[in-house]
Design an enzyme around this catalytic site. Sequence first.
Site, short mmCIF file in Angstrom:
data_model
loop_
_atom_site.label_atom_id
_atom_site.label_comp_id
_atom_site.label_asym_id
_atom_site.label_seq_id
_atom_site.Cartn_x
_atom_site.Cartn_y
_atom_site.Cartn_z
N ASN A 213 -9.40 1.00 3.58
CA ASN A 213 -8.60 1.25 4.77
C ASN A 213 -9.17 2.37 5.62
O ASN A 213 -9.03 2.37 6.85
CB ASN A 213 -7.15 1.57 4.38
CG ASN A 213 -6.30 0.32 4.27
OD1 ASN A 213 -6.83 -0.79 4.21
ND2 ASN A 213 -5.00 0.49 4.21
N THR B 256 0.87 -1.18 0.00
CA THR B 256 0.00 0.00 0.00
C THR B 256 0.89 1.22 0.00
O THR B 256 1.53 1.54 1.01
CB THR B 256 -0.93 0.00 1.22
OG1 THR B 256 -1.73 -1.18 1.21
CG2 THR B 256 -1.85 1.22 1.21
N LEU C 204 -9.36 2.00 -4.44
CA LEU C 204 -10.31 1.16 -3.71
C LEU C 204 -9.73 0.75 -2.35
O LEU C 204 -10.45 0.73 -1.34
CB LEU C 204 -10.65 -0.08 -4.54
CG LEU C 204 -11.62 -1.09 -3.94
CD1 LEU C 204 -12.95 -0.43 -3.60
CD2 LEU C 204 -11.83 -2.27 -4.90
N LYS C 205 -8.45 0.44 -2.32
CA LYS C 205 -7.80 0.05 -1.06
C LYS C 205 -7.81 1.20 -0.05
O LYS C 205 -8.04 1.00 1.15
CB LYS C 205 -6.37 -0.40 -1.33
CG LYS C 205 -5.54 -0.70 -0.06
CD LYS C 205 -6.11 -1.87 0.72
CE LYS C 205 -5.41 -2.07 2.06
NZ LYS C 205 -3.99 -2.40 1.95
N LEU C 206 -7.60 2.42 -0.50
CA LEU C 206 -7.60 3.56 0.40
C LEU C 206 -8.97 3.76 1.02
O LEU C 206 -9.10 4.07 2.22
CB LEU C 206 -7.14 4.82 -0.32
CG LEU C 206 -5.68 4.84 -0.78
CD1 LEU C 206 -5.38 6.13 -1.54
CD2 LEU C 206 -4.72 4.67 0.38
#
Length: 298
Positions: A185, A105, A180-182
């Site tokens: 998270n 990340t 999308l990961k942010l």
Amino acid sequence: MTTASSADAVPGKPSVAVLGTGIMGSGMARSLLRARLPVRAWNRTRAKAEPLATAGATVTDTAAEAVRGADVILTVLNDGPAVAETLTAAADGLRPGQVWLQSSTVGLDATTELAHRAAGLGLVYLDAPVSGTRQPAEQGTLTVFVSGPSGARPTVRPVLEAIGGRTVWAGEDPGAATRLKLVTNAWVINLVNGVAECLNLAEGLGTDPRLFLDAVKGGPLDTPYLQQKAAAVLDGDLTPSFALSTALKDSRLILDAAGASGVTLDLIAASAERFTRAQAAGHGDQDMIATYYAGRTG
């Protein structure tokens, strides 16, 4: 010098170079080995990679040795600078056409820079951060967010099936998976700090935290995450599934992305402040629920 020979080609199975064998990387490497994929493993501190040799991996002295001849390169490192440095270290072993599954990340700016470097080296770049912590990494049940050329899917499918219980294809654009990961998270970071603050408030009011947990148990306000993280604090077991220092790093990446897009995230900003206080108090290497200590006055 290597310590095993499992990196030999296996018909029908892509060989994988795993660069970075910390909490997540070592678990992912073990999942690949259980799926009988040939694995070469490298870590800047070799001792962290050595246990993988007994599981069947080839542990290498250099990043270049790890990637030489690999079909897929999997990077699982802490941040953008660490990934960039590792790519430079691996340069002598790279060849055009290798698929780079970049699972660290690193934020949007670093993702763009790494994609450009990959293009210059002739690598097929897949932006592929994961959702999950130590246990899902070790069990091969991570959720993997992936974006990049669809033509690379057949090559990486066995890798994704080994490390993840689910793959979410976010698009062809490198960066789509990181975005999308942010967002994901942000949810986790707000949730863990919500757990910590409820425990802090219960303690401050003289209410048994276990009474609070029992009051919401099984209802619409309950989550397994609440029960698990609260139990970690109450039992005094802060073994990191996801380190607080890493959560702080991710909070800052989320705030950078939000600022660049004109979005104000008050809760994430407050979470970053809590993580900062907890890290300053010596809890950076513990699980991120150690943010609990940022709310204690005594």
